[in-house]
Write a protein that holds these residues in place. Sequence first.
Motif, mmCIF file in Angstrom:
data_model
loop_
_atom_site.group_PDB
_atom_site.id
_atom_site.type_symbol
_atom_site.label_atom_id
_atom_site.label_comp_id
_atom_site.label_asym_id
_atom_site.label_seq_id
_atom_site.Cartn_x
_atom_site.Cartn_y
_atom_site.Cartn_z
ATOM 1 N N VAL A 69 0.526 -9.079 -0.204
ATOM 2 C CA VAL A 69 0.504 -7.588 -0.137
ATOM 3 C C VAL A 69 0.737 -7.351 1.373
ATOM 4 O O VAL A 69 0.176 -7.879 2.134
ATOM 5 C CB VAL A 69 -0.984 -7.133 -0.686
ATOM 6 C CG1 VAL A 69 -1.978 -7.789 -0.169
ATOM 7 C CG2 VAL A 69 -1.161 -5.535 -0.558
ATOM 8 N N VAL A 76 -7.966 -10.549 -3.488
ATOM 9 C CA VAL A 76 -7.124 -10.521 -2.168
ATOM 10 C C VAL A 76 -7.759 -11.364 -0.989
ATOM 11 O O VAL A 76 -9.031 -11.241 -1.048
ATOM 12 C CB VAL A 76 -6.899 -9.267 -1.423
ATOM 13 C CG1 VAL A 76 -6.352 -8.851 -0.186
ATOM 14 C CG2 VAL A 76 -6.099 -8.346 -2.362
ATOM 15 N N LEU A 130 -1.326 -0.780 -3.985
ATOM 16 C CA LEU A 130 -2.641 -0.627 -3.508
ATOM 17 C C LEU A 130 -3.065 0.725 -2.635
ATOM 18 O O LEU A 130 -2.234 0.926 -1.809
ATOM 19 C CB LEU A 130 -3.209 -1.732 -2.545
ATOM 20 C CG LEU A 130 -4.545 -1.584 -1.914
ATOM 21 C CD1 LEU A 130 -5.561 -1.668 -2.785
ATOM 22 C CD2 LEU A 130 -4.532 -3.008 -0.913
ATOM 23 N N TYR A 170 0.241 5.909 -0.189
ATOM 24 C CA TYR A 170 -1.089 6.890 -0.265
ATOM 25 C C TYR A 170 -0.653 8.144 -0.713
ATOM 26 O O TYR A 170 -1.485 9.151 -0.725
ATOM 27 C CB TYR A 170 -1.779 6.999 1.186
ATOM 28 C CG TYR A 170 -1.691 5.608 1.832
ATOM 29 C CD1 TYR A 170 -2.886 4.640 1.518
ATOM 30 C CD2 TYR A 170 -0.963 5.116 2.985
ATOM 31 C CE1 TYR A 170 -3.043 3.656 2.192
ATOM 32 C CE2 TYR A 170 -1.130 3.951 3.487
ATOM 33 C CZ TYR A 170 -2.064 3.221 3.086
ATOM 34 O OH TYR A 170 -2.099 1.791 3.926
ATOM 35 N N LYS A 207 -10.629 -2.253 -5.958
ATOM 36 C CA LYS A 207 -10.723 -3.294 -5.231
ATOM 37 C C LYS A 207 -12.204 -3.242 -4.031
ATOM 38 O O LYS A 207 -12.370 -2.157 -3.851
ATOM 39 C CB LYS A 207 -9.629 -3.399 -4.222
ATOM 40 C CG LYS A 207 -9.742 -4.724 -3.211
ATOM 41 C CD LYS A 207 -8.278 -5.257 -2.732
ATOM 42 C CE LYS A 207 -7.855 -4.390 -1.355
ATOM 43 N NZ LYS A 207 -8.892 -4.079 -0.292
ATOM 44 N N HIS A 213 -11.848 -9.112 -2.590
ATOM 45 C CA HIS A 213 -11.388 -9.245 -1.064
ATOM 46 C C HIS A 213 -12.162 -9.867 -0.288
ATOM 47 O O HIS A 213 -13.275 -9.501 -0.152
ATOM 48 C CB HIS A 213 -10.944 -7.669 -0.765
ATOM 49 C CG HIS A 213 -10.429 -7.657 0.394
ATOM 50 N ND1 HIS A 213 -9.666 -6.487 1.061
ATOM 51 C CD2 HIS A 213 -10.172 -8.431 1.500
ATOM 52 C CE1 HIS A 213 -9.081 -6.679 2.105
ATOM 53 N NE2 HIS A 213 -9.263 -7.718 2.331
ATOM 54 N N THR A 220 0.776 -1.181 -0.051
ATOM 55 C CA THR A 220 0.086 -0.120 -0.090
ATOM 56 C C THR A 220 0.843 1.121 -0.156
ATOM 57 O O THR A 220 1.990 1.298 0.462
ATOM 58 C CB THR A 220 -0.737 0.130 1.299
ATOM 59 O OG1 THR A 220 -0.082 0.422 2.466
ATOM 60 C CG2 THR A 220 -1.775 -1.058 1.393
ATOM 61 N N GLY A 268 -4.916 1.600 -0.378
ATOM 62 C CA GLY A 268 -6.052 0.986 0.416
ATOM 63 C C GLY A 268 -6.716 1.838 1.439
ATOM 64 O O GLY A 268 -6.269 2.981 1.688
ATOM 65 N N ASP A 269 -7.881 1.369 1.506
ATOM 66 C CA ASP A 269 -8.676 2.244 2.469
ATOM 67 C C ASP A 269 -7.974 2.184 4.149
ATOM 68 O O ASP A 269 -8.759 2.672 4.790
ATOM 69 C CB ASP A 269 -10.337 1.860 2.705
ATOM 70 C CG ASP A 269 -10.726 0.491 3.051
ATOM 71 O OD1 ASP A 269 -9.579 -0.280 3.059
ATOM 72 O OD2 ASP A 269 -11.800 0.113 3.035
ATOM 73 N N SER A 270 -7.070 1.469 4.065
ATOM 74 C CA SER A 270 -6.132 1.344 5.501
ATOM 75 C C SER A 270 -5.639 2.784 5.434
ATOM 76 O O SER A 270 -5.146 2.986 6.515
ATOM 77 C CB SER A 270 -5.005 0.171 5.559
ATOM 78 O OG SER A 270 -4.218 0.476 4.128
ATOM 79 N N ILE A 327 -2.472 -11.694 2.357
ATOM 80 C CA ILE A 327 -2.233 -10.831 3.392
ATOM 81 C C ILE A 327 -2.528 -11.694 4.788
ATOM 82 O O ILE A 327 -3.795 -11.883 5.016
ATOM 83 C CB ILE A 327 -2.593 -9.378 3.346
ATOM 84 C CG1 ILE A 327 -2.216 -8.644 4.807
ATOM 85 C CG2 ILE A 327 -3.878 -9.262 3.051
ATOM 86 C CD1 ILE A 327 -2.153 -7.211 4.652
ATOM 87 N N ASP A 373 -9.064 1.199 -3.439
ATOM 88 C CA ASP A 373 -10.021 0.476 -2.771
ATOM 89 C C ASP A 373 -11.269 1.294 -2.811
ATOM 90 O O ASP A 373 -11.434 2.542 -2.864
ATOM 91 C CB ASP A 373 -9.707 0.477 -1.051
ATOM 92 C CG ASP A 373 -9.348 -0.757 -0.618
ATOM 93 O OD1 ASP A 373 -9.842 -1.752 -1.402
ATOM 94 O OD2 ASP A 373 -8.381 -0.749 0.246
ATOM 95 N N VAL A 386 0.834 -3.602 4.020
ATOM 96 C CA VAL A 386 0.677 -2.172 4.255
ATOM 97 C C VAL A 386 2.167 -1.535 4.343
ATOM 98 O O VAL A 386 3.102 -1.987 5.160
ATOM 99 C CB VAL A 386 -0.068 -1.621 5.600
ATOM 100 C CG1 VAL A 386 0.033 -0.367 5.965
ATOM 101 C CG2 VAL A 386 -1.722 -2.168 5.222
ATOM 102 N N GLU A 402 -7.525 -11.982 2.999
ATOM 103 C CA GLU A 402 -6.793 -11.565 3.998
ATOM 104 C C GLU A 402 -6.980 -12.275 5.375
ATOM 105 O O GLU A 402 -8.441 -12.649 5.647
ATOM 106 C CB GLU A 402 -7.477 -10.169 4.484
ATOM 107 C CG GLU A 402 -6.682 -9.427 5.584
ATOM 108 C CD GLU A 402 -6.955 -7.838 5.670
ATOM 109 O OE1 GLU A 402 -7.507 -7.440 4.785
ATOM 110 O OE2 GLU A 402 -6.693 -7.535 6.583
HETATM 111 O O1 KIV Z 1 -6.657 -1.142 2.608
HETATM 112 C C1 KIV Z 1 -5.716 -1.971 2.883
HETATM 113 O O2 KIV Z 1 -4.575 -1.688 3.190
HETATM 114 C C2 KIV Z 1 -5.961 -3.513 2.478
HETATM 115 C C3 KIV Z 1 -4.786 -4.590 2.475
HETATM 116 C C4 KIV Z 1 -4.909 -4.725 3.849
HETATM 117 C C5 KIV Z 1 -5.221 -5.632 1.707
HETATM 118 O O3 KIV Z 1 -7.198 -3.858 1.895
#
Ligand code: KIV
Length: 269
Positions: free
Chosen positions: A218, A185, A46, A29, A118, A142, A27, A48-50, A208, A88, A220, A187
């Motif tokens: 994958v 994915v 990615l 951002y 995703k 996912h 990931t 990610g929404d993380s 993951i 995401d 973060v 998880e």
């Molecule tokens: O948002 C994210 O980082 C994810 C990963 C954990 C796969 O979806």
Amino acid sequence: MPDLVKKVTSKDFIAMKANGEKIAMLTAYDYLTASVFDKAGLDSILVGDSASNVMQGNANTIPITVDEMIIYARSVARACKHSFVLCDMPFGSYQISKVDAMANAVRIMKETGADGLKIEGGEEYVDTIECIIRAGIPVCGHLGLTPQSVKAFGGYGVRAKDDAEAEKLLRDVKLLENAGCFAIVLEKIPAALAARAAAAVKIPIIGIGAGVDVDGQVLVGQDMLGVDPSFHPKFVRTYANLNKIMTEAVQAFSADVKAKTFPNENESY
Ligand code: KIV
């Protein structure tokens, strides 16, 4: 390094699985981090929404909005000459209706330059996923621990440990493949189950916390770079200690400022 300037596509993901080449995804951002990852030759980034946790300090991924995801994804996409940029769809952007999901999917693609989306969930959202794929948007599924459902799961524990959930996951993997997803994915599920899922489909399974017998991994970015020493789940391998490097650099800067040794003559106009 001519190979590095070729952009990875969703078709390449499927070819990589067919050729037995594992897919590496992290990931990111922001523009500068994505530039480093892209130039390092990473297959995919990615968004990610993380970002909700990592960039905004929220306890989960539920609060992050489409508008916020667009800002992160646009910054990452600008940096990527090589890496496939996967974004995401955040919580609430595809659950309300197919029309709403389509509008959000089209908006994210138009406004970010991402290469694909995703979406969390199987059977429940397969119709929506099919519509988005029909519009020409590559979609990665996912399954397993889907963090947007953390409140329903009651935490971030390992998923699909019982037979019923494991069977549903295997059914969902096939449904997503048949719907046209280019990857999935998985998880935080038992490694043996992830291996069964990977063997059952032609599209790559990116794990993951899902063991080694899948088609890619994958993590973060901040986790594998060791930015937060208080967060080290079993499935994360830390490849650097950025927390230490950053802390020492900040302390050295502070000390130099206080000692009036920064800036020196060469650093002044
Ligand atoms: O948002 C994210 O980082 C994810 C990963 C954990 C796969 O979806």
